[in-house]
Scaffold this motif. Structure first.
Motif: not given
Length: 428
Positions: A55-60, A333-335, A65-66
């Protein structure tokens, strides 16, 4: 073992009674086993990478990406090591291959072939091409990497990033591995990569990368005092050429991209963030295909399109546009929308059978970008965005005879690609 045999030998007693009898006669051993099991649960299971770490990795990743992908990772330089349980692939690549824009472009030339240069099977015509790179650049270190050592070379370069090594090993075709290798070696070591079927027309020190007049014309804010062709210093960190610019309304019936960048020649300083983003997308696409069981199945229109989207000019072009837009918008614009982006994955775009177009036959989402094909079409001189220099089609594709390409004698012609398709006979 003795206890176990003794237990199993009591065959005339029901199972439950046997268990009770065994516990009663071996209380000390049972107590030790219970304590050991409790320790395993508390210390091994609790501290293994589990739901909290994922979960920590996903949040990172969502935050990454922003963010501005050019400046991402500045905080990592203060760390002595990365926390392995929560480090993302982007953090690993940034940490182990930091980008220093003030450093020179390395005097390294990279090429690959199926066998070594000294092998009798090395094609004679390619020896002539190869010599142009050595003879025109005597102060450069030339590397020809044969197929027999590439995998070990990648494993050595990316020993601290095993995801990259595994993705390279999973690629099912030689051409895909050749594509991926060029990005990996230039990202890790820097310098200039060019396919074996190319001819070096001018010494690298005379390329637009180190030309004060061309850099000033492309970016009048550039610090010209940083430019020294002999020392290979320049404000430019990445050099890309245009491969195709089909100025026709039915472009999508003939080409995959309205404006497409070539990747048979790439020049960069080590650790450039755009190449990092490209590597990440290829790794993620490869693992997605593995997870779905489609590593050897064609996705999209045909095999050629699948290769283009996975490792070739398609993902290369999309990643560069997405990167430029991310930097120009400071991450807002993110990725982006291209191959391997979050948008691409969420909408299953790999299933496309034809190129998506919007109004006026423009590429879909062009109007959502700050920098799109219109920003670079019909170029006749280099353009700089951030520290990325885009060269006109003549620079790496002279003598093509269309799309504005001029002759190999033009000032801006640096490399000629002879389009031999040398990978095709062993495309497996």
């Amino acid at each position: 073992m003795v206890y176990f045999l003794n237990f199993m030998s009591i065959t005339n007693v029901p199972v439950l009674k046997r268990a009770r009898l065994y516990i009663a006669t071996n209380r000390r051993l049972v107590a030790v086993l219970v304590v050991l099991l409790y320790w395993v649960v508390q210390n091994v299971w609790t501290w293994s990478p589990g739901t909290r770490d994922l979960a920590q990795v996903d949040a990172k990743i969502e935050a990454e990406l922003s963010s501005n992908l050019h400046t991402f990772g500045a905080h990592l330089r203060h760390l002595n090591r990365l926390p392995a349980e929560s480090a993302t692939l982007r953090e690993k690549l940034t940490f182990y291959f930091p980008y220093y824009p003030e450093k020179p472009v390395p005097n390294q030339i990279w090429q690959t072939w199926k066998v070594d240069l000294e092998d009798d099977d090395f094609p004679k015509q390619y020896r002539r091409f190869q010599k142009t790179w050595v003879e025109k650049n005597p102060d450069y270190v030339y590397h020809l990497i044969p197929d027999s050592v590439i995998e070990d070379f990648v494993a050595s370069l990316y020993a601290n990033v095993p995801e990259v090594v595994r993705a390279y090993q999973l690629l099912p075709k030689n051409i895909m591995k050749a594509d991926f290798f060029r990005y990996l070696v230039v990202y890790a070591r820097g310098g200039t990569y060019s396919d074996m079927d190319t001819v070096c027309l001018k010494p690298i020190k005379d390329w637009a990368t180190f030309d004060r007049d061309l850099i000033h014309a492309a970016d009048n804010k550039a610090d010209l005092s940083l430019i020294d062709p002999e020392a290979r210093t320049t404000p430019v960190g990445l050099v890309i050429g245009i491969e195709a610019d089909p100025d026709r309304p039915d472009w999508h019936e003939w080409f995959s991209r309205r404006l497409q960048f070539c990747q048979w020649t790439v020049q960069a300083k080590p650790g450039h963030p755009m190449l990092r983003e490209l590597i990440i997308r290829i790794v993620e696409e490869t693992f997605r295909k593995q997870h779905m069981g489609v590593l050897k199945r064609v996705e999209g229109k045909d095999s050629g399109a699948d290769i283009m989207q996975w490792t070739g000019p398609g993902i290369f072009t999309d990643t560069l546009f997405d990167y430029l837009n991310n930097v120009a918008s400071d991450g807002k614009l993110g990725d982006g929308y291209g191959v391997g982006s979050l948008f691409w994955r969420r909408h299953g775009k790999y299933k496309l059978k034809k190129t998506e177009i919007g109004k006026n036959n423009e590429p879909l989402h062009s109007e959502d970008q700050l920098i799109n094909w219109r920003s670079l079409t019909n170029m006749d001189k280099p353009k700089i965005m951030g520290d990325v220099m885009v060269l006109p089609i003549t620079s790496f594709s002279p003598n093509v005879g269309h799309m504005g390409s001029k002759s190999s004698s033009d000032r801006l012609a640096f490399v000629e690609h002879l389009f031999s398709g040398s990978w095709k006979p062993k495309n497996k």
